[in-house]
Structures are given as structure tokens and as C-alpha cells.
Design a protein around this motif. Structure first.
Motif, short mmCIF file in Angstrom:
data_model
loop_
_atom_site.label_atom_id
_atom_site.label_comp_id
_atom_site.label_asym_id
_atom_site.label_seq_id
_atom_site.Cartn_x
_atom_site.Cartn_y
_atom_site.Cartn_z
N LYS A 3 0.86 -1.19 0.00
CA LYS A 3 0.00 0.00 0.00
C LYS A 3 0.89 1.23 0.00
O LYS A 3 1.91 1.29 0.68
CB LYS A 3 -0.88 -0.02 1.25
N VAL A 115 -3.87 -2.72 -17.56
CA VAL A 115 -4.92 -2.53 -16.56
C VAL A 115 -5.84 -3.74 -16.63
O VAL A 115 -6.36 -4.07 -17.70
CB VAL A 115 -5.70 -1.23 -16.83
N LYS A 116 -6.02 -4.41 -15.51
CA LYS A 116 -6.88 -5.59 -15.47
C LYS A 116 -8.34 -5.19 -15.62
O LYS A 116 -8.71 -4.03 -15.43
CB LYS A 116 -6.70 -6.33 -14.14
N LYS A 118 -12.06 -4.61 -14.61
CA LYS A 118 -12.66 -4.08 -13.39
C LYS A 118 -11.64 -3.40 -12.48
O LYS A 118 -11.80 -3.35 -11.27
CB LYS A 118 -13.39 -5.18 -12.62
N GLN A 119 -10.59 -2.87 -13.06
CA GLN A 119 -9.58 -2.13 -12.30
C GLN A 119 -9.44 -0.76 -12.95
O GLN A 119 -9.35 -0.66 -14.18
CB GLN A 119 -8.24 -2.88 -12.32
N SER A 120 -9.42 0.27 -12.13
CA SER A 120 -9.28 1.61 -12.69
C SER A 120 -7.80 1.89 -12.96
O SER A 120 -6.91 1.25 -12.39
CB SER A 120 -9.83 2.65 -11.71
N SER A 122 -6.20 4.34 -11.89
CA SER A 122 -5.63 4.80 -10.62
C SER A 122 -5.17 3.62 -9.78
O SER A 122 -4.07 3.66 -9.20
CB SER A 122 -6.66 5.60 -9.83
N GLU A 123 -6.00 2.59 -9.71
CA GLU A 123 -5.63 1.41 -8.92
C GLU A 123 -4.44 0.70 -9.54
O GLU A 123 -3.54 0.25 -8.83
CB GLU A 123 -6.82 0.46 -8.83
N ALA A 124 -4.44 0.58 -10.87
CA ALA A 124 -3.34 -0.11 -11.56
C ALA A 124 -2.02 0.64 -11.37
O ALA A 124 -0.99 0.03 -11.08
CB ALA A 124 -3.65 -0.25 -13.04
N SER A 125 -2.06 1.96 -11.51
CA SER A 125 -0.83 2.73 -11.36
C SER A 125 -0.37 2.76 -9.91
O SER A 125 0.83 2.72 -9.63
CB SER A 125 -1.00 4.14 -11.90
N ALA A 127 -0.85 0.33 -7.75
CA ALA A 127 -0.26 -0.99 -7.52
C ALA A 127 1.13 -1.08 -8.13
O ALA A 127 2.06 -1.62 -7.52
CB ALA A 127 -1.17 -2.07 -8.11
N TRP A 128 1.29 -0.50 -9.32
CA TRP A 128 2.60 -0.52 -9.97
C TRP A 128 3.61 0.33 -9.18
O TRP A 128 4.74 -0.07 -8.99
CB TRP A 128 2.48 0.00 -11.40
#
Length: 133
Positions: A3, A115-116, A118-120, A122-125, A127-128
């Protein structure tokens, strides 16, 4: 996947001031030089968003503490000011989240980050960025 914290994003901010560090982080992508500026904007936006979220939490804690000991009845001027401050910080956090979403969309488009479903972006970046520590 870790996180993102304010400290980790601050570390990334200082590390990505150098072009070589940016290129090393972006080496998996097709054009690292083109993705440098969007990456820096994304990290900066994440930093502002996390700072805004921290301020929201601080104001909420102060308000909870002060309301706990407030006398029953009409709220004091101090409580009203804290509520106004809470509303202001929440608004700033919402705006910061929108800026993060825009920066993430730009970064995903320029870099080609996967980007998977159902993933935004924002969430993908995020996580990266969490994997870069």
C-alpha cells in the motif's frame, strides 16, 4: 503489492528527480523517455492526495475529540470552525483524487501499463508504484 504511504511516495518523488532513475523504473515499457513526465506528475499527484487524506484524518480526529467533551446544546464557535475545516479538507481530498485519476489515465495511456478488467487506471498505477519501492 504494498500500500502506498506518504513516506514511500515521498521517497519515489526524490528518486524520480533523476532521469536515470525514471528510466530504470520505466525500463519495462516501450518508450521510457516519453513516460518520464507522466510518471513524475503521477507521483506528485499521489503525494498531494495522500497528504490531503492525512489532513482529513487529522481534522476528523480533532473534531471527534472536541465534540466528545462539548456541552449539550448549541455547538460552540470552535466546533463550527472545525466542521468548516473538515468540509474544506474533504473537498481538497476529492479534488486531489480527481487529479490522481487524470494523471493515472495519462500515465497508463503513454506508458502502456496493463490494466486488469474491473480495475481503474488509478488502482493499476498505484499498484505498480507500490512495487517500485
Amino acid at each position: 503489492m504494498a500500500k502506498l504511504t506518504l513516506a514511500s511516495v515521498d521517497t519515489l518523488r526524490t528518486r524520480f528527480t533523476d532521469d536515470a532513475a525514471c528510466d530504470a523504473a520505466l525500463s519495462a515499457f516501450a518508450d521510457p523517455a516519453a513516460a518520464r513526465a507522466p510518471l513524475r506528475e503521477l507521483v506528485e499527484a499521489q503525494h498531494r492526495y495522500l497528504r490531503a487524506e492525512q489532513e482529513v484524518a487529522q481534522v476528523a480526529d480533532i473534531l471527534r475529540r472536541d465534540q466528545k467533551y462539548a456541552p449539550v446544546g448549541r455547538p460552540s464557535v470552535h466546533i463550527v470552525q472545525l466542521r468548516k475545516q473538515q468540509a474544506t479538507t474533504k473537498q481538497a481530498a476529492l479534488i486531489a483524487r480527481q487529479v490522481v485519476a487524470q494523471a493515472a489515465q495519462t500515465f497508463v495511456r503513454v506508458s502502456g501499463l496493463a490494466v486488469k478488467a474491473k480495475q481503474s487506471p488509478s488502482e493499476a498505477s498505484a499498484a505498480w508504484l507500490g512495487t517500485l519501492r
